[in-house]
Design a protein around this motif. Structure first.
Motif, PDB file in Angstrom:
ATOM      1  N   LEU A 159       0.823  -1.212   0.000  1.00 19.56           N
ATOM      2  CA  LEU A 159       0.000   0.000   0.000  1.00 19.56           C
ATOM      3  C   LEU A 159       0.866   1.275   0.000  1.00 19.56           C
ATOM      4  O   LEU A 159       0.485   2.307  -0.545  1.00 19.56           O
ATOM      5  N   PHE A 160       2.054   1.181   0.658  1.00 19.33           N
ATOM      6  CA  PHE A 160       2.981   2.315   0.623  1.00 19.33           C
ATOM      7  C   PHE A 160       3.390   2.631  -0.810  1.00 19.33           C
ATOM      8  O   PHE A 160       3.395   3.787  -1.245  1.00 19.33           O
ATOM      9  N   LEU A 161       3.715   1.560  -1.563  1.00 20.38           N
ATOM     10  CA  LEU A 161       4.112   1.745  -2.963  1.00 20.38           C
ATOM     11  C   LEU A 161       2.953   2.295  -3.796  1.00 20.38           C
ATOM     12  O   LEU A 161       3.145   3.166  -4.655  1.00 20.38           O
ATOM     13  N   ALA A 162       1.733   1.828  -3.543  1.00 15.82           N
ATOM     14  CA  ALA A 162       0.561   2.295  -4.287  1.00 15.82           C
ATOM     15  C   ALA A 162       0.364   3.800  -4.095  1.00 15.82           C
ATOM     16  O   ALA A 162       0.099   4.552  -5.055  1.00 15.82           O
ATOM     17  N   LYS A 163       0.491   4.268  -2.842  1.00 13.16           N
ATOM     18  CA  LYS A 163       0.304   5.682  -2.558  1.00 13.16           C
ATOM     19  C   LYS A 163       1.395   6.525  -3.240  1.00 13.16           C
ATOM     20  O   LYS A 163       1.128   7.623  -3.778  1.00 13.16           O
ATOM     21  N   GLU A 164       2.640   6.013  -3.233  1.00 11.55           N
ATOM     22  CA  GLU A 164       3.744   6.737  -3.862  1.00 11.55           C
ATOM     23  C   GLU A 164       3.541   6.856  -5.373  1.00 11.55           C
ATOM     24  O   GLU A 164       3.808   7.910  -5.965  1.00 11.55           O
ATOM     25  N   ILE A 165       3.064   5.793  -5.997  1.00 10.89           N
ATOM     26  CA  ILE A 165       2.836   5.818  -7.460  1.00 10.89           C
ATOM     27  C   ILE A 165       1.775   6.868  -7.816  1.00 10.89           C
ATOM     28  O   ILE A 165       1.937   7.657  -8.740  1.00 10.89           O
ATOM     29  N   LEU A 166       0.676   6.897  -7.045  1.00 17.45           N
ATOM     30  CA  LEU A 166      -0.414   7.835  -7.336  1.00 17.45           C
ATOM     31  C   LEU A 166      -0.001   9.287  -7.095  1.00 17.45           C
ATOM     32  O   LEU A 166      -0.441  10.206  -7.794  1.00 17.45           O
ATOM     33  N   SER A 167       0.856   9.511  -6.092  1.00 15.08           N
ATOM     34  CA  SER A 167       1.240  10.885  -5.762  1.00 15.08           C
ATOM     35  C   SER A 167       2.042  11.553  -6.870  1.00 15.08           C
ATOM     36  O   SER A 167       2.141  12.787  -6.908  1.00 15.08           O
ATOM     37  N   LEU A 168       2.638  10.759  -7.772  1.00 13.23           N
ATOM     38  CA  LEU A 168       3.422  11.354  -8.863  1.00 13.23           C
ATOM     39  C   LEU A 168       2.570  12.245  -9.757  1.00 13.23           C
ATOM     40  O   LEU A 168       3.083  13.188 -10.370  1.00 13.23           O
TER      41      LEU A 168
END
Length: 846
Positions: free
Chosen positions: A807-816
């Motif tokens: 979920l950490f990775l998912a949030k980072e991808i979307l924040s781009l």
């Protein structure tokens, strides 16, 4: 007959009159005998008793009565052509002294002046018999050296013998520079031949009077002079020298010419005019007046003006003359009887003046028949004009061609503070309300309005209202022609545009501030019209292109003089014009052998008047791109190092897996089995971390682009871990602008439901909604859900039972791409992940 007088000057008048001083002065200096008579009768007795043939001049303190001294009649047979000189006269003008057959009138202020000395020459040259008339020739010369007139003496060849001080002062030469020189060297070249001819005649005749030359001063100035002189002979009759004086008549010539021009102008002017005595008798009239009445100049003289002006009669002439004397000038509209029997309306202006002590009347006429016809036509049109402009919020007006208003209606008081009647009556003049500095705006096109049929114009100017305030008005005006095609009327409207002008002033100031700010900016700013023309360009943009702002404004940006790839610039501009949307891109310019890269943005704009313009902004990104390239190279090296390291780690993990499998097949103690399971768990975690570093390293490695969400969800259905789970896909074709790892987001969300949803979780549903421009994607399941205390923590790194990285990775991808994610489900009913996409980063079809 008694003894004859010899060279006498006689004076008639009072003892203290000027005739005594003038006559006696001339007599003494010229060697004449002087006789003074207190009354005319004693002078008549002298004439009867003596032969008066040697009487040189007769002075009188008043006008010679024609009945007593008819110089053209009885006395002309008695006198040997004497000169009659009248002094002490306030109203008679001087007459040239060479008018032998008449009277020379010498005003009081001329007594003893240059005129007197000029007169002496006339008398001497006419009545002297050689040097016999001079009692002392040396005294004569001394007299002229002291005279207020320039004096000169020439020898037989025309060379200077003598000049006096006044001569040197008049021409600027010293006496030494003149004596011995030829007179012709001191006159203008075109006068020299005339001097040669005239000097021969002078020596032959013995005298000259009023001979005119153009002399040249030492400074080169041309001076018009008039000479009088006589010849001096030796006893044997041979030439001894001449004696001449001259007067500077430059101003006299100029004045005479101006007077002659004025006389001719009056004579041949197209308007009738004439001179009238105080009893109403016509003295003279110009050609226009003669043509109008049918009389010649001689015939019209002697007629009374009542014969031509019906409104003036012998009965009312006295009242008219009294009124004229009081006012000095009177204008009357009068019907004039012309030669063809018609009566034509005229505006006659009468002025009274005094000449030589006598009153005269000058009359000047203007034909106003056309004006009267135009006034009649005007009255016929006022009614329809008034009806047309009823309710008009401005001012509608009609005025004569001379701008005198005859119709003034509308919001007159609201705009000016004055009433309509104030303008119609003439109490208030519109031109006087106009600010002096704006008067040029009004008179600029007046000539065309008066003369060019159908001419119209619009002008804005300021007026001062009755309260003292300022008001901007827009004056729309045109002329109206009569049946003959001549403009005779001005029709117009006045509208208050004060608020508009204030708004324009605010816009002007804002534009000025914008220019100041843009010029101070390190960003290139250009405003273009729809035809590529540059409407505005700041200093920074001009410097980039190698020009000054003044050289580029008004010219096309797309031309061969602009450096860089014009095709790229033209393409961006055309796409912005055609799409009406923002278009941006990079643009390269080479300057001094170096490449500069600018990020260019074309933004469409719509002005207040509806016209389109395009704002071009450009930022120098040369340094940024250089840094970006350096970072790319560094990232590439780091990525290469990470891939090599990760590859080696995964190889070691593979070896560990083999050894762990081999140990698991052998007989080992229970405690050793526990240690082996822990080793296998740690090995799996190391493998997951290696995979995460690979995924995280790829995060943001390429530019975002558009991805279809329904395709990504369908792909997740192929995951074996979802074989027992029903997946409901989104309806419609939704696309999001995101990083290429958007698939990993949905993979981690789905695997989170599988791993933590519990045994009863068998449904994952994906849906979309538009919430005020923000796109919302919802991913929810029917599993256990998330504890309320954990809703924000589940996106933290290392949270959870496993690695905590999904979920950490998912949030980072979307924040781009500025996209957010949160969990909003109810514990016990299932997990619910809400993804919010900003406007412009999503689009839907169907």
């Amino acid at each position: 007959m008694g003894a004859k007088f010899k060279n006498y000057i006689c004076a008639l008048g009072d003892t203290d009159s000027a005739v005594v001083s003038v006559g006696k002065k001339i007599a003494e200096n010229c060697g004449f005998e002087f006789r003074f008579f207190e009354d005319h009768s004693s002078f008549e007795d002298l004439i009867r008793e003596n032969s008066p043939e040697n009487i040189v001049a007769v002075f009188s303190n008043g006008y010679f009565p024609e009945k007593e001294y008819n110089y053209n009649g009885s006395l002309s047979g008695i006198f040997s052509d004497p000169v009659y000189i009248c002094t002490d006269s306030d109203y008679m003008l001087p007459v040239n002294v060479n008018d032998h057959n008449g009277v020379v009138y010498l005003p009081k202020n001329e007594c003893g002046s240059e005129f007197t000395y000029n007169l002496i020459f006339h008398l001497v040259s006419k009545h002297s018999d050689g040097v016999e008339c001079f009692r002392n020739l040396e005294n004569y010369r001394n007299f002229f050296h002291r005279a207020p007139l320039p004096y000169q003496s020439l020898d037989e060849n025309g060379n200077f013998i003598d000049v006096n001080l006044k001569w040197t002062e008049a021409l600027g030469y010293s006496k030494a520079e003149v004596l011995g020189k030829w007179f012709g060297d001191f006159v203008s070249p075109d006068c020299r031949d005339f001097f040669v001819r005239n000097f021969l005649e002078f020596k032959r005749e013995g005298e000259v009077h009023d001979v005119r030359f153009m002399m040249v001063s030492k400074t080169g100035e041309l001076i018009s002079v008039s000479f009088d002189g006589c010849i001096d002979h030796y006893p044997d009759g041979s030439f001894k020298g001449n004696h001449c004086i001259f007067r500077n008549i430059s101003e006299e010539d100029k004045t005479g010419w101006e007077l002659e021009k004025a006389r001719v102008s009056l004579r041949f002017t197209s308007d009738p005019m004439g001179w009238i005595s105080t009893d109403g008798t016509i003295i003279d009239a110009n050609d226009a007046a003669c043509k109008l009445t049918g009389y010649s100049g001689k015939e019209i003289a002697g007629h009374n003006i009542s014969e031509f002006y019906n409104e003036i009669t012998p009965g009312n002439w006295g009242d008219f003359l009294s009124d004229l004397r009081k006012k000095e000038s009177v204008s009357l509209e009068i019907s004039v009887n012309v030669c063809n029997g018609l009566k034509i309306p005229f505006l006659i202006s009468f002025s009274i003046f005094v000449y030589k002590g006598k009153e005269f009347i000058f009359a000047f006429g203007q034909d106003i028949s056309l004006l009267k016809a135009q006034e009649k036509l005007l009255q016929n049109n006022i009614f329809s004009y008034e009806k047309y402009f009823s309710g008009f919020q401005g001012i509608a007006y009609l005025s004569a061609i001379n701008r005198k208003p005859v119709f003034f209606r509308g919001a007159v008081e609201k705009i000016t503070g004055y009433s309509e009647e104030d303008f119609i009556s003439g109490a208030v003049s519109w031109d006087r309300l106009v600010l002096p500095e704006d008067l040029d705006v009004i008179i600029h096109r007046d000539e065309e309005l008066r003369t060019v049929p159908g001419f119209s114009t619009v002008r804005d100017y300021r007026i001062t209202t009755k309260s003292g305030g300022l008001c901007w008005v827009r004056d729309s005006i045109r002329n109206v022609s009569d049946q003959d095609g001549y403009p005779f009327l001005l029709a117009g409207s006045l509208v208050d545009v004060t608020e508009q002008k204030k708004a324009e002033e605010i816009n002007r100031r804002n534009e000025e501030r914008y220019r100041i700010l843009s010029d101070a900016s390190d960003q290139a700013v250009v405003v273009l019209g729809e035809d590529h023309k540059i409407l505005f360009i700041n200093n920074f943009a001009s410097e980039i292109l190698g020009f000054t702002p003044g050289e580029l404004e008004g010219h096309s940006l797309i031309n061969s003089e602009i450096p860089g790839n014009l095709n790229e610039l033209q393409d961006m501009y055309s796409r912005c014009v055609n799409s009406g949307k923002l278009v941006e891109g990079n643009y390269s310019v080479f300057s001094d052998g170096h490449e500069k890269i600018f990020h260019v943005r074309f933004t469409p704009q719509r002005d207040d008047d509806g016209s389109a313009s395009y704002l071009l902004t450009a930022n120098d990104i040369t340094e940024s791109i250089s840094i970006e390239e350096a970072l790319k190279k560094a990232n590439h090296k780091m990525k290469l190092l990470s891939e090599i390291t990760r590859h080696d780690i995964l190889n070691c993990i593979t070896a560990l897996d083999i050894y762990e499998d081999m140990l698991s097949e052998e007989e080992i103690s229970e405690s050793a089995k526990d240690d082996l399971e822990m080793m296998m768990l740690l090995t799996e975690q190391i493998k997951n971390l290696a995979v995460f570093t690979r995924d995280y390293q790829n995060l943001g490695s390429s530019a975002p682009k558009w991805y279809r969400i329904d395709h990504i969800v369908d792909k997740q259905k192929e995951n074996p871990n979802l074989s027992c789970v029903k997946v409901e896909n989104i309806k419609g074709r939704l696309e999001v602008f995101s990083d290429r790892m958007i698939e990993k987001v949905f993979y981690n969300l789905f695997m989170n439901s599988v791993c933590h949803g519990g045994d009863k979780m068998d449904l994952i549903k994906v849906s979309f909604s538009d919430e005020g421009g923000t796109g919302v994607i919802t991913v929810e399941d029917n599993g256990k859900g998330v504890w309320d205390d954990n809703k924000s923590d589940i996106f933290l790194r290392s949270f959870g039972e496993n690695t905590g990285l999904g979920l950490f990775l998912a949030k980072e991808i979307l924040s781009l791409t500025d996209t957010s994610i949160e969990e909003s489900g109810i514990f016990g009913e299932g997990a619910k992940f809400v993804i919010k996409i900003p406007p412009g980063s999503w689009r839907i079809f169907g």
